[in-house]
Design a protein around this motif. Sequence first.
Motif, mmCIF file in Angstrom:
data_model
loop_
_atom_site.group_PDB
_atom_site.id
_atom_site.type_symbol
_atom_site.label_atom_id
_atom_site.label_comp_id
_atom_site.label_asym_id
_atom_site.label_seq_id
_atom_site.Cartn_x
_atom_site.Cartn_y
_atom_site.Cartn_z
ATOM 1 N N SER A 117 0.824 -1.206 0.000
ATOM 2 C CA SER A 117 0.000 0.000 0.000
ATOM 3 C C SER A 117 0.861 1.260 0.000
ATOM 4 N N GLU A 118 0.287 2.355 -0.500
ATOM 5 C CA GLU A 118 0.986 3.635 -0.487
ATOM 6 C C GLU A 118 1.329 4.032 0.950
ATOM 7 N N GLY A 119 2.527 4.546 1.128
ATOM 8 C CA GLY A 119 2.913 5.064 2.432
ATOM 9 C C GLY A 119 3.599 4.087 3.353
ATOM 10 N N LEU A 120 3.677 2.819 2.989
ATOM 11 C CA LEU A 120 4.422 1.883 3.839
ATOM 12 C C LEU A 120 5.915 2.172 3.713
ATOM 13 N N ASN A 121 6.640 2.020 4.820
ATOM 14 C CA ASN A 121 8.091 2.189 4.750
ATOM 15 C C ASN A 121 8.760 0.817 4.640
ATOM 16 N N ILE A 122 10.082 0.813 4.525
ATOM 17 C CA ILE A 122 10.772 -0.461 4.278
ATOM 18 C C ILE A 122 10.611 -1.426 5.447
ATOM 19 N N PHE A 123 10.486 -0.900 6.660
ATOM 20 C CA PHE A 123 10.312 -1.764 7.822
ATOM 21 C C PHE A 123 8.941 -2.453 7.772
ATOM 22 N N GLU A 124 7.924 -1.689 7.376
ATOM 23 C CA GLU A 124 6.569 -2.237 7.265
ATOM 24 C C GLU A 124 6.462 -3.216 6.100
ATOM 25 N N ILE A 125 7.117 -2.899 4.996
ATOM 26 C CA ILE A 125 7.099 -3.804 3.839
ATOM 27 C C ILE A 125 7.809 -5.110 4.183
ATOM 28 N N LYS A 243 10.087 24.939 10.525
ATOM 29 C CA LYS A 243 10.261 23.494 10.687
ATOM 30 C C LYS A 243 8.972 22.785 10.281
ATOM 31 N N LEU A 244 9.112 21.626 9.643
ATOM 32 C CA LEU A 244 7.926 20.888 9.193
ATOM 33 C C LEU A 244 7.124 20.341 10.365
ATOM 34 N N GLN A 245 7.822 19.937 11.419
ATOM 35 C CA GLN A 245 7.179 19.442 12.640
ATOM 36 C C GLN A 245 6.102 18.387 12.341
ATOM 37 N N THR A 246 6.547 17.348 11.668
ATOM 38 C CA THR A 246 5.629 16.264 11.318
ATOM 39 C C THR A 246 6.024 14.983 12.054
ATOM 40 N N ASP A 247 5.081 14.420 12.775
ATOM 41 C CA ASP A 247 5.344 13.259 13.636
ATOM 42 C C ASP A 247 5.879 12.034 12.892
ATOM 43 N N PRO A 248 5.368 11.704 11.694
ATOM 44 C CA PRO A 248 5.871 10.500 11.014
ATOM 45 C C PRO A 248 7.377 10.500 10.788
ATOM 46 N N THR A 249 7.982 11.696 10.652
ATOM 47 C CA THR A 249 9.434 11.719 10.459
ATOM 48 C C THR A 249 10.162 11.300 11.734
ATOM 49 N N ILE A 250 9.603 11.680 12.893
ATOM 50 C CA ILE A 250 10.210 11.267 14.163
ATOM 51 C C ILE A 250 10.129 9.751 14.316
ATOM 52 N N TYR A 252 9.875 7.555 12.008
ATOM 53 C CA TYR A 252 10.772 6.904 11.057
ATOM 54 C C TYR A 252 12.210 6.949 11.563
ATOM 55 N N GLY A 253 12.598 8.114 12.104
ATOM 56 C CA GLY A 253 13.952 8.245 12.626
ATOM 57 C C GLY A 253 14.228 7.266 13.746
ATOM 58 N N LYS A 254 13.221 7.036 14.603
ATOM 59 C CA LYS A 254 13.376 6.062 15.692
ATOM 60 C C LYS A 254 13.596 4.662 15.113
ATOM 61 N N ALA A 255 12.835 4.329 14.082
ATOM 62 C CA ALA A 255 12.995 3.019 13.435
ATOM 63 C C ALA A 255 14.336 2.930 12.723
ATOM 64 N N PHE A 256 14.749 4.030 12.117
ATOM 65 C CA PHE A 256 16.021 4.074 11.392
ATOM 66 C C PHE A 256 17.185 3.821 12.345
ATOM 67 N N LEU A 257 17.105 4.393 13.554
ATOM 68 C CA LEU A 257 18.183 4.255 14.525
ATOM 69 C C LEU A 257 18.174 2.906 15.240
ATOM 70 N N SER A 258 16.969 2.368 15.477
ATOM 71 C CA SER A 258 16.857 1.127 16.259
ATOM 72 C C SER A 258 16.604 -0.113 15.411
ATOM 73 N N GLY A 259 16.111 0.091 14.194
ATOM 74 C CA GLY A 259 15.750 -1.042 13.344
ATOM 75 C C GLY A 259 14.406 -1.632 13.702
ATOM 76 N N LYS A 260 13.670 -0.952 14.607
ATOM 77 C CA LYS A 260 12.363 -1.440 15.038
ATOM 78 C C LYS A 260 11.313 -0.352 14.890
ATOM 79 N N LEU A 261 10.130 -0.739 14.456
ATOM 80 C CA LEU A 261 9.036 0.210 14.311
ATOM 81 C C LEU A 261 8.527 0.654 15.678
ATOM 82 N N SER A 262 8.158 1.917 15.748
ATOM 83 C CA SER A 262 7.588 2.464 16.977
ATOM 84 C C SER A 262 6.362 3.276 16.606
ATOM 85 N N MET A 263 5.345 3.234 17.468
ATOM 86 C CA MET A 263 4.109 3.970 17.189
ATOM 87 C C MET A 263 3.851 5.060 18.223
ATOM 88 N N SER A 264 4.812 5.302 19.111
ATOM 89 C CA SER A 264 4.618 6.306 20.155
ATOM 90 C C SER A 264 5.713 7.360 20.110
#
Length: 359
Positions: A117-125, A243-250, A252-264
């Motif tokens: 689906s549109e909008g999935l990132n590599i971790f979700e895929i 600043k864009l101040q958009t939550d999805p980028t935060i 994503y950055g958490k997942a990028f640094l840890s390799g794990k998806l986070s929803m909070s």
Amino acid sequence: MKKNFKVFSFGIVGLLLAIVGLVVYLGYSFVNSPSSNIKQEIIYEIAPATSFLTIAKDLQAKGVVKNAQIFSLFAKLTGTRGKIKKGEYALNTQMRPSEVLDVITSGRSIAYPFTVSEGLNIFEIAELYAQKGFGSKVNFLKLATDPDFIQSLLGEKYSSLEGYLYPETYQMTKYTTTKELITAMVRRFQIVFSEVTKTYPLVGMTARQLVILASIVEKETGTSEERPLIAGVFYNRLERKMKLQTDPTILYGKAFLSGKLSMSITREDLLNDKNPYNTYVIPSLPPGPISNPGKEALIVSIQRPPTKYFYFVSQNDGTSVFSETYEEHQKAVVRLQMNPKAREGKSWRDYKKNPDKKE
């Protein structure tokens, strides 16, 4: 004596002709007759380097052909014995031998849909890829972040293929490799991206910046109708150096640094300057895409949709409220996000149930 010899000779010839006729009849009957009058579906897998006789015996045991030896001889006479291809094939007991050969020499394995689906990132895929049983999540992520592989596909040394795995339904076979799938996804992205930029030329941004912006728009989009508004808000903020101040980028950055998806997201996350994707800290686009955008997100992101808005906040049902001023935005935040009753029993999934809803 000569007369008796002639009679005997004619008898031998007649017998030979009868035998030949019988063989021709049996051969014709075998080639043109199904193994059974009762149809039974068979999924048959041919592994690499399997001998034809083994295949023929398996097919006889499964009731797909009547006789393995004759089937093998028929394949030899028709020159198809050496053309068998590995794969997983759909056969049935009402197929003629020629039809069976057509299928198992075609290479057209049974296909299973894999929808991204549109909008999935590599971790979700990668997670979805593993859940569907197509392969390893770890291997998917490893390949999607392999510098040499990325450069072979894009000609660039990016940290990952994020943003370039085009969201679509792909047909997978049991033998489709992770590399083949990812390559197909990137090639599809390149085709779509080329179509978009031919229709809407890039102005004032690079191709990479377009993909990054489109990935944020896609991740923030609850409804297709809001894509232009969201893209317009981000353009307005970028032009004002806000600043864009958009939550999805935060996230994503958490997942990028840890390799794990986070929803909070915590207050510490908002202030974390170690997160390269934290748009509450950096005054620009993040260093890379945060999801894989579809064609519509790419289009609205390249069109620079004009809008008077600078802010938006979720209504908790898949739609957003847009505001021109910070004061208006704060009121909307208090009303929609800080009021528990406004969020109770609501979900962005509600919009999926009521796609015709208008604000």
